[in-house]
Design a protein around this motif. Structure first.
Motif, PDB file in Angstrom:
ATOM      1  N   THR A  81       0.835  -1.195   0.000  1.00  0.00           N
ATOM      2  CA  THR A  81       0.000   0.000   0.000  1.00  0.00           C
ATOM      3  C   THR A  81       0.870   1.245   0.000  1.00  0.00           C
ATOM      4  OG1 THR A  81      -1.668  -1.196   1.287  1.00  0.00           O
ATOM      5  CG2 THR A  81      -1.905   1.185   1.134  1.00  0.00           C
ATOM      6  N   VAL A  82       0.579   2.137  -0.953  1.00  0.00           N
ATOM      7  CA  VAL A  82       1.307   3.403  -1.076  1.00  0.00           C
ATOM      8  C   VAL A  82       0.292   4.537  -1.018  1.00  0.00           C
ATOM      9  CG1 VAL A  82       2.891   4.773  -2.479  1.00  0.00           C
ATOM     10  CG2 VAL A  82       3.001   2.272  -2.564  1.00  0.00           C
ATOM     11  N   VAL A  83       0.576   5.560  -0.224  1.00  0.00           N
ATOM     12  CA  VAL A  83      -0.318   6.710  -0.106  1.00  0.00           C
ATOM     13  C   VAL A  83       0.448   7.974  -0.462  1.00  0.00           C
ATOM     14  CG1 VAL A  83      -1.852   8.028   1.391  1.00  0.00           C
ATOM     15  CG2 VAL A  83      -1.621   5.557   1.718  1.00  0.00           C
ATOM     16  N   PHE A  84      -0.044   8.670  -1.505  1.00  0.00           N
ATOM     17  CA  PHE A  84       0.533   9.948  -1.914  1.00  0.00           C
ATOM     18  C   PHE A  84      -0.322  11.089  -1.374  1.00  0.00           C
ATOM     19  CE2 PHE A  84       2.099   7.260  -5.456  1.00  0.00           C
ATOM     20  CZ  PHE A  84       3.449   7.557  -5.385  1.00  0.00           C
ATOM     21  N   SER A  85       0.329  12.148  -0.919  1.00  0.00           N
ATOM     22  CA  SER A  85      -0.383  13.377  -0.581  1.00  0.00           C
ATOM     23  C   SER A  85      -0.461  14.253  -1.823  1.00  0.00           C
ATOM     24  CB  SER A  85       0.343  14.126   0.541  1.00  0.00           C
ATOM     25  OG  SER A  85      -0.202  15.420   0.705  1.00  0.00           O
ATOM     26  N   GLN A  86      -1.635  14.850  -2.047  1.00  0.00           N
ATOM     27  CA  GLN A  86      -1.790  15.695  -3.225  1.00  0.00           C
ATOM     28  C   GLN A  86      -0.992  16.987  -3.093  1.00  0.00           C
ATOM     29  OE1 GLN A  86      -5.740  15.864  -4.672  1.00  0.00           O
ATOM     30  NE2 GLN A  86      -5.411  17.592  -6.035  1.00  0.00           N
ATOM     31  N   GLU A  87      -0.796  17.438  -1.867  1.00  0.00           N
ATOM     32  CA  GLU A  87      -0.049  18.674  -1.662  1.00  0.00           C
ATOM     33  C   GLU A  87       1.430  18.498  -1.958  1.00  0.00           C
ATOM     34  OE1 GLU A  87      -0.752  20.067   2.251  1.00  0.00           O
ATOM     35  OE2 GLU A  87      -2.870  20.555   1.899  1.00  0.00           O
ATOM     36  N   SER A  88       1.972  17.334  -1.610  1.00  0.00           N
ATOM     37  CA  SER A  88       3.393  17.104  -1.843  1.00  0.00           C
ATOM     38  C   SER A  88       3.643  15.614  -2.010  1.00  0.00           C
ATOM     39  CB  SER A  88       4.222  17.638  -0.662  1.00  0.00           C
ATOM     40  OG  SER A  88       5.574  17.278  -0.803  1.00  0.00           O
ATOM     41  N   LYS A  89       4.209  15.241  -3.173  1.00  0.00           N
ATOM     42  CA  LYS A  89       4.515  13.836  -3.411  1.00  0.00           C
ATOM     43  C   LYS A  89       5.654  13.346  -2.514  1.00  0.00           C
ATOM     44  CE  LYS A  89       2.764  13.242  -8.096  1.00  0.00           C
ATOM     45  NZ  LYS A  89       3.065  12.810  -9.481  1.00  0.00           N
ATOM     46  N   GLU A  90       6.350  14.304  -1.889  1.00  0.00           N
ATOM     47  CA  GLU A  90       7.390  13.912  -0.944  1.00  0.00           C
ATOM     48  C   GLU A  90       6.770  13.327   0.327  1.00  0.00           C
ATOM     49  OE1 GLU A  90       9.849  17.256  -0.255  1.00  0.00           O
ATOM     50  OE2 GLU A  90      10.654  17.331  -2.301  1.00  0.00           O
ATOM     51  N   ASP A  91       5.519  13.699   0.584  1.00  0.00           N
ATOM     52  CA  ASP A  91       4.808  13.153   1.741  1.00  0.00           C
ATOM     53  C   ASP A  91       4.134  11.855   1.309  1.00  0.00           C
ATOM     54  OD1 ASP A  91       3.577  12.702   4.122  1.00  0.00           O
ATOM     55  OD2 ASP A  91       2.052  14.269   3.895  1.00  0.00           O
ATOM     56  N   THR A  92       4.937  10.805   1.196  1.00  0.00           N
ATOM     57  CA  THR A  92       4.472   9.501   0.720  1.00  0.00           C
ATOM     58  C   THR A  92       4.680   8.461   1.805  1.00  0.00           C
ATOM     59  OG1 THR A  92       5.069  10.087  -1.551  1.00  0.00           O
ATOM     60  CG2 THR A  92       4.729   7.759  -1.083  1.00  0.00           C
ATOM     61  N   ARG A  93       3.662   7.637   1.989  1.00  0.00           N
ATOM     62  CA  ARG A  93       3.756   6.589   3.008  1.00  0.00           C
ATOM     63  C   ARG A  93       3.636   5.218   2.361  1.00  0.00           C
ATOM     64  NH1 ARG A  93       0.299   8.935   8.206  1.00  0.00           N
ATOM     65  NH2 ARG A  93       1.292  10.994   8.256  1.00  0.00           N
ATOM     66  N   LEU A  94       4.487   4.303   2.801  1.00  0.00           N
ATOM     67  CA  LEU A  94       4.486   2.941   2.287  1.00  0.00           C
ATOM     68  C   LEU A  94       4.441   1.977   3.458  1.00  0.00           C
ATOM     69  CD1 LEU A  94       6.645   4.775   0.498  1.00  0.00           C
ATOM     70  CD2 LEU A  94       6.907   2.635  -0.749  1.00  0.00           C
ATOM     71  N   ASN A  95       3.719   0.866   3.276  1.00  0.00           N
ATOM     72  CA  ASN A  95       3.803  -0.175   4.289  1.00  0.00           C
ATOM     73  C   ASN A  95       4.973  -1.105   3.938  1.00  0.00           C
ATOM     74  OD1 ASN A  95       2.798  -1.681   2.173  1.00  0.00           O
ATOM     75  ND2 ASN A  95       1.138  -2.608   3.325  1.00  0.00           N
ATOM     76  N   PRO A  96       5.372  -1.995   4.845  1.00  0.00           N
ATOM     77  CA  PRO A  96       6.541  -2.848   4.593  1.00  0.00           C
ATOM     78  C   PRO A  96       6.427  -3.680   3.322  1.00  0.00           C
ATOM     79  CG  PRO A  96       5.934  -2.926   6.911  1.00  0.00           C
ATOM     80  CD  PRO A  96       4.841  -2.171   6.219  1.00  0.00           C
ATOM     81  N   VAL A  97       5.228  -4.170   3.000  1.00  0.00           N
ATOM     82  CA  VAL A  97       5.063  -4.992   1.794  1.00  0.00           C
ATOM     83  C   VAL A  97       5.359  -4.167   0.557  1.00  0.00           C
ATOM     84  CG1 VAL A  97       3.455  -6.393   0.457  1.00  0.00           C
ATOM     85  CG2 VAL A  97       3.348  -6.434   2.952  1.00  0.00           C
ATOM     86  N   ALA A  98       4.849  -2.936   0.505  1.00  0.00           N
ATOM     87  CA  ALA A  98       5.097  -2.062  -0.644  1.00  0.00           C
ATOM     88  C   ALA A  98       6.584  -1.725  -0.754  1.00  0.00           C
ATOM     89  CB  ALA A  98       4.272  -0.788  -0.528  1.00  0.00           C
ATOM     90  N   SER A  99       7.212  -1.457   0.362  1.00  0.00           N
ATOM     91  CA  SER A  99       8.653  -1.151   0.342  1.00  0.00           C
ATOM     92  C   SER A  99       9.455  -2.297  -0.243  1.00  0.00           C
ATOM     93  CB  SER A  99       9.128  -0.843   1.761  1.00  0.00           C
ATOM     94  OG  SER A  99       8.460   0.295   2.289  1.00  0.00           O
ATOM     95  N   GLN A 100       9.102  -3.522   0.116  1.00  0.00           N
ATOM     96  CA  GLN A 100       9.809  -4.691  -0.388  1.00  0.00           C
ATOM     97  C   GLN A 100       9.581  -4.877  -1.887  1.00  0.00           C
ATOM     98  OE1 GLN A 100       8.725  -8.286   1.627  1.00  0.00           O
ATOM     99  NE2 GLN A 100      10.254  -9.541   0.598  1.00  0.00           N
ATOM    100  N   ILE A 101       8.335  -4.679  -2.334  1.00  0.00           N
ATOM    101  CA  ILE A 101       8.021  -4.842  -3.749  1.00  0.00           C
ATOM    102  C   ILE A 101       8.753  -3.801  -4.589  1.00  0.00           C
ATOM    103  CG2 ILE A 101       6.179  -4.672  -5.466  1.00  0.00           C
ATOM    104  CD1 ILE A 101       4.263  -5.813  -3.372  1.00  0.00           C
TER     105      ILE A 101
END
Length: 204
Positions: A81-101
């Protein structure tokens, strides 16, 4: 003079305490003169500020609990799971599964995630894309993140699913159907040839 100076001192001390952040302080001066009226107004203002502060603190605590809950859900999700903020793509959150992929082929995923996120932001509706990386297939499913009564879009959430088994199963099914169709056509073609030959011989 003392009856006038004592209330003023009390009000001054209360004002100093309130200015330091202690909104629980009250002057409690109840005289009927101007000092009493000023003190009652000051105490009312202080109580109002204290109630507003308590409401803000409670709302902040609720937001903190909700953020912690959503964070735990994000971290525990089996899919990437990846979550982008519309205000800033630098504010992105990933869960461990997404980071590994993503770490397995960062450049491909950077391009794919940017493309599918832009599709959502431009069209304001979900989008999906299938990616093949070293004989492994993933489906990136993206959707807008909305909040508030007006459904304001504040970002994009993208779920990364490993669909390798489904892709291989579908390919095997297609290959099996094609093989069966071919095998069925072959004897039918031979039978048709024999029938045509028999008809020719009988006509002779």
């Amino acid at each position: 003079a003392q009856s006038l100076s004592l209330p003023i001192q009390r009000l001054t001390q209360t004002a100093q305490a309130v200015s330091s952040g202690d909104l629980d302080q009250q002057s409690n001066i109840r005289s009927g003169d101007e000092i009493g009226i000023l003190s009652r107004s000051f105490d009312h203002m202080t109580r109002t500020l204290a109630a507003q502060r308590n409401a803000l603190e409670e709302a902040y605590q609720v937001q903190e609990r909700e953020a912690a809950f959503l964070g735990a859900v994000l971290m525990s999700t089996a899919d990437g799971t990846v979550v982008f903020s519309q205000e800033s793509k630098e504010d992105t959150r990933l869960n461990p599964v997404a980071s590994q992929i993503i770490a397995a082929n960062y450049s491909v995923w950077l391009s794919t995630l940017s493309e599918v996120a832009n599709q959502v932001l431009q069209n304001h509706k979900p989008a999906r894309q299938t990616v093949e990386i070293e004989r492994q297939w993933f489906e990136a499913v993206a959707a807008p993140v909305r909040m508030g009564d007006d459904n304001e879009e504040i970002g994009v959430v993208i779920v990364l699913r490993d669909v390798t088994d489904q892709v291989l199963t579908e390919r095997m099914r297609t290959a099996f159907i094609m093989q069966i169709s071919h095998e069925l056509r072959t004897p039918l073609t031979s039978m048709k040839g024999y029938i045509d030959l028999s008809r020719t011989m009988l006509s002779d």
